[in-house]
Design a protein around this motif. Structure first.
Motif, PDB file in Angstrom:
ATOM      1  N   LEU A 116       0.849  -1.189   0.000  1.00  0.00           N
ATOM      2  CA  LEU A 116       0.000   0.000   0.000  1.00  0.00           C
ATOM      3  C   LEU A 116       0.885   1.239   0.000  1.00  0.00           C
ATOM      4  O   LEU A 116       1.940   1.269   0.657  1.00  0.00           O
ATOM      5  CB  LEU A 116      -0.898   0.049   1.244  1.00  0.00           C
ATOM      6  N   ILE A 117       0.452   2.242  -0.737  1.00  0.00           N
ATOM      7  CA  ILE A 117       1.098   3.559  -0.730  1.00  0.00           C
ATOM      8  C   ILE A 117      -0.016   4.584  -0.586  1.00  0.00           C
ATOM      9  O   ILE A 117      -0.967   4.593  -1.375  1.00  0.00           O
ATOM     10  CB  ILE A 117       1.900   3.804  -2.026  1.00  0.00           C
ATOM     11  N   TYR A 118       0.108   5.438   0.413  1.00  0.00           N
ATOM     12  CA  TYR A 118      -0.988   6.357   0.726  1.00  0.00           C
ATOM     13  C   TYR A 118      -0.490   7.794   0.766  1.00  0.00           C
ATOM     14  O   TYR A 118       0.471   8.109   1.474  1.00  0.00           O
ATOM     15  CB  TYR A 118      -1.604   5.984   2.071  1.00  0.00           C
ATOM     16  N   ASP A 119      -1.122   8.637  -0.037  1.00  0.00           N
ATOM     17  CA  ASP A 119      -0.884  10.078  -0.010  1.00  0.00           C
ATOM     18  C   ASP A 119      -2.001  10.695   0.826  1.00  0.00           C
ATOM     19  O   ASP A 119      -3.127  10.865   0.339  1.00  0.00           O
ATOM     20  CB  ASP A 119      -0.904  10.627  -1.441  1.00  0.00           C
ATOM     21  N   PRO A 120      -1.720  11.031   2.081  1.00  0.00           N
ATOM     22  CA  PRO A 120      -2.801  11.482   2.975  1.00  0.00           C
ATOM     23  C   PRO A 120      -3.359  12.859   2.612  1.00  0.00           C
ATOM     24  O   PRO A 120      -4.498  13.159   2.949  1.00  0.00           O
ATOM     25  CB  PRO A 120      -2.128  11.489   4.351  1.00  0.00           C
ATOM     26  N   LEU A 121      -2.583  13.683   1.920  1.00  0.00           N
ATOM     27  CA  LEU A 121      -3.072  15.007   1.545  1.00  0.00           C
ATOM     28  C   LEU A 121      -4.109  14.926   0.422  1.00  0.00           C
ATOM     29  O   LEU A 121      -5.113  15.636   0.435  1.00  0.00           O
ATOM     30  CB  LEU A 121      -1.906  15.895   1.109  1.00  0.00           C
ATOM     31  N   ARG A 122      -3.860  14.048  -0.545  1.00  0.00           N
ATOM     32  CA  ARG A 122      -4.782  13.898  -1.680  1.00  0.00           C
ATOM     33  C   ARG A 122      -5.775  12.749  -1.471  1.00  0.00           C
ATOM     34  O   ARG A 122      -6.639  12.523  -2.306  1.00  0.00           O
ATOM     35  CB  ARG A 122      -3.986  13.665  -2.963  1.00  0.00           C
ATOM     36  N   ASN A 123      -5.586  12.013  -0.381  1.00  0.00           N
ATOM     37  CA  ASN A 123      -6.420  10.840  -0.081  1.00  0.00           C
ATOM     38  C   ASN A 123      -6.335   9.802  -1.209  1.00  0.00           C
ATOM     39  O   ASN A 123      -7.322   9.150  -1.541  1.00  0.00           O
ATOM     40  CB  ASN A 123      -7.870  11.245   0.165  1.00  0.00           C
ATOM     41  N   ASP A 124      -5.165   9.684  -1.809  1.00  0.00           N
ATOM     42  CA  ASP A 124      -4.905   8.674  -2.841  1.00  0.00           C
ATOM     43  C   ASP A 124      -4.335   7.422  -2.186  1.00  0.00           C
ATOM     44  O   ASP A 124      -3.278   7.489  -1.544  1.00  0.00           O
ATOM     45  CB  ASP A 124      -3.905   9.184  -3.881  1.00  0.00           C
ATOM     46  N   LEU A 125      -5.029   6.299  -2.340  1.00  0.00           N
ATOM     47  CA  LEU A 125      -4.558   5.043  -1.770  1.00  0.00           C
ATOM     48  C   LEU A 125      -4.282   4.051  -2.902  1.00  0.00           C
ATOM     49  O   LEU A 125      -5.199   3.597  -3.591  1.00  0.00           O
ATOM     50  CB  LEU A 125      -5.594   4.456  -0.813  1.00  0.00           C
ATOM     51  N   PHE A 126      -3.001   3.740  -3.097  1.00  0.00           N
ATOM     52  CA  PHE A 126      -2.579   2.747  -4.078  1.00  0.00           C
ATOM     53  C   PHE A 126      -2.412   1.413  -3.350  1.00  0.00           C
ATOM     54  O   PHE A 126      -1.763   1.359  -2.301  1.00  0.00           O
ATOM     55  CB  PHE A 126      -1.246   3.142  -4.711  1.00  0.00           C
ATOM     56  N   THR A 127      -2.998   0.358  -3.885  1.00  0.00           N
ATOM     57  CA  THR A 127      -2.882  -0.963  -3.267  1.00  0.00           C
ATOM     58  C   THR A 127      -2.549  -2.010  -4.317  1.00  0.00           C
ATOM     59  O   THR A 127      -2.853  -1.837  -5.503  1.00  0.00           O
ATOM     60  CB  THR A 127      -4.206  -1.374  -2.574  1.00  0.00           C
ATOM     61  N   ALA A 128      -1.915  -3.078  -3.864  1.00  0.00           N
ATOM     62  CA  ALA A 128      -1.623  -4.202  -4.764  1.00  0.00           C
ATOM     63  C   ALA A 128      -1.600  -5.488  -3.965  1.00  0.00           C
ATOM     64  O   ALA A 128      -1.095  -5.524  -2.828  1.00  0.00           O
ATOM     65  CB  ALA A 128      -0.280  -4.005  -5.464  1.00  0.00           C
ATOM     66  N   ILE A 129      -2.174  -6.526  -4.552  1.00  0.00           N
ATOM     67  CA  ILE A 129      -2.096  -7.879  -4.009  1.00  0.00           C
ATOM     68  C   ILE A 129      -1.424  -8.740  -5.067  1.00  0.00           C
ATOM     69  O   ILE A 129      -1.796  -8.678  -6.242  1.00  0.00           O
ATOM     70  CB  ILE A 129      -3.485  -8.450  -3.675  1.00  0.00           C
ATOM     71  N   ARG A 130      -0.422  -9.503  -4.663  1.00  0.00           N
ATOM     72  CA  ARG A 130       0.330 -10.316  -5.625  1.00  0.00           C
ATOM     73  C   ARG A 130      -0.614 -11.206  -6.438  1.00  0.00           C
ATOM     74  O   ARG A 130      -1.410 -11.963  -5.885  1.00  0.00           O
ATOM     75  CB  ARG A 130       1.364 -11.183  -4.883  1.00  0.00           C
ATOM     76  N   GLY A 131      -0.501 -11.084  -7.760  1.00  0.00           N
ATOM     77  CA  GLY A 131      -1.307 -11.890  -8.662  1.00  0.00           C
ATOM     78  C   GLY A 131      -2.731 -11.414  -8.865  1.00  0.00           C
ATOM     79  O   GLY A 131      -3.495 -12.042  -9.588  1.00  0.00           O
ATOM     80  N   ARG A 132      -3.077 -10.262  -8.254  1.00  0.00           N
ATOM     81  CA  ARG A 132      -4.479  -9.804  -8.330  1.00  0.00           C
ATOM     82  C   ARG A 132      -4.596  -8.321  -8.671  1.00  0.00           C
ATOM     83  O   ARG A 132      -5.499  -7.649  -8.258  1.00  0.00           O
ATOM     84  CB  ARG A 132      -5.198 -10.119  -7.012  1.00  0.00           C
TER      85      ARG A 132
END
Length: 257
Positions: A116-132
């Protein structure tokens, strides 16, 4: 996987709330007193450590091993290791430049399974699950697999132009193709932005700690991006340089390395 991702989202948003609160209220002048800045950051990390530890102890019954390594909080729960960077872009944060993030990589047997990578100012949440696949705020990400004719944007590491490994041929490539360059001061957002096609290539010629790239690595791969070193070797974790992009731009850059 989903329950673990939900826990990670809860943790990363709680971290974000604390980071934003301190961002909005701090008045540290790092030019005047670097000691105050260091004390301020250590205090934030201590509060975050306590908060995260309480969440883990409320969920896991087994013993938890906690390690503080450089700017990372590492929680070892049996075979699962959580590697948390509470503040990627510390200088931006202290100077009140609105470009910093929080990252979490969850690993089992040295393989990142969730990030997970989260930019709290822009409320952008990048997520990844292996293979999905990878997502931004619930929407699927996919790297472009072609080279644009113009308007290419490359991100570089902070010390790129000051490193002994700076490649003159690459600088010529930037100039010849009118490539725009950015040094953002936040590695995890650079990689997340590449997965979201906000930038076209990330180049780092001075990798010192791969932990900074760990969360972004899975996001990029699950979005279809490619990661190698400068000689097209996929064993980049043992290298001091890294190239992250799509197949077309990779060929262009490697031809000049």
């Amino acid at each position: 996987m989903q329950p673990m991702l939900n826990i990670a989202i809860r943790i990363i948003r709680n971290i974000g709330n604390i980071i934003i609160k301190n961002y909005e209220t701090h008045n540290i002048n790092i030019h005047h007193n670097n000691y105050d800045a260091n004390i301020f950051i250590k205090k934030i990390y201590k509060n975050l450590n306590n908060m995260i530890t309480k969440i883990f102890y409320s969920i896991y019954t087994q013993n938890i091993i906690i390690i503080c390594k450089e700017n990372f909080l590492i929680f070892n729960c049996k075979k699962t290791v959580w590697i948390i960077n509470p503040l990627d872009g510390i200088m931006n944060f202290l100077k009140k430049i609105p470009h910093f993030s929080i990252s979490i990589a969850i690993c089992i047997k040295d393989k990142t399974i969730i990030s997970l990578i989260y930019d709290p100012l822009r409320n952008d949440l990048f997520t990844a699950i292996r293979g999905r696949n990878a997502q931004l705020n619930g929407y699927k990400l996919r790297c472009n697999n072609y080279i644009k004719q113009k308007n290419l944007l490359f991100a570089l590491n902070n010390s790129y132009f000051f490193s002994n490994k700076t490649n003159i041929n690459l600088i010529y490539l930037f100039k010849k193709n009118l490539i725009s360059l950015r040094i953002s001061g936040c590695i995890s957002l650079d990689l997340a932005y590449l997965a979201a096609n906000r930038i076209d290539c990330y180049i780092n010629n001075n990798v010192k700690n791969f932990y900074y790239l760990l969360a972004g690595e899975l996001v990029v791969k699950e979005a279809g991006g490619l990661i190698t070193d400068f000689i097209n070797n996929y064993n980049y974790r043992n290298s001091s340089n890294i190239l992250v992009t799509n197949s077309s731009i990779r060929k262009l850059v490697i031809s000049k390395c």
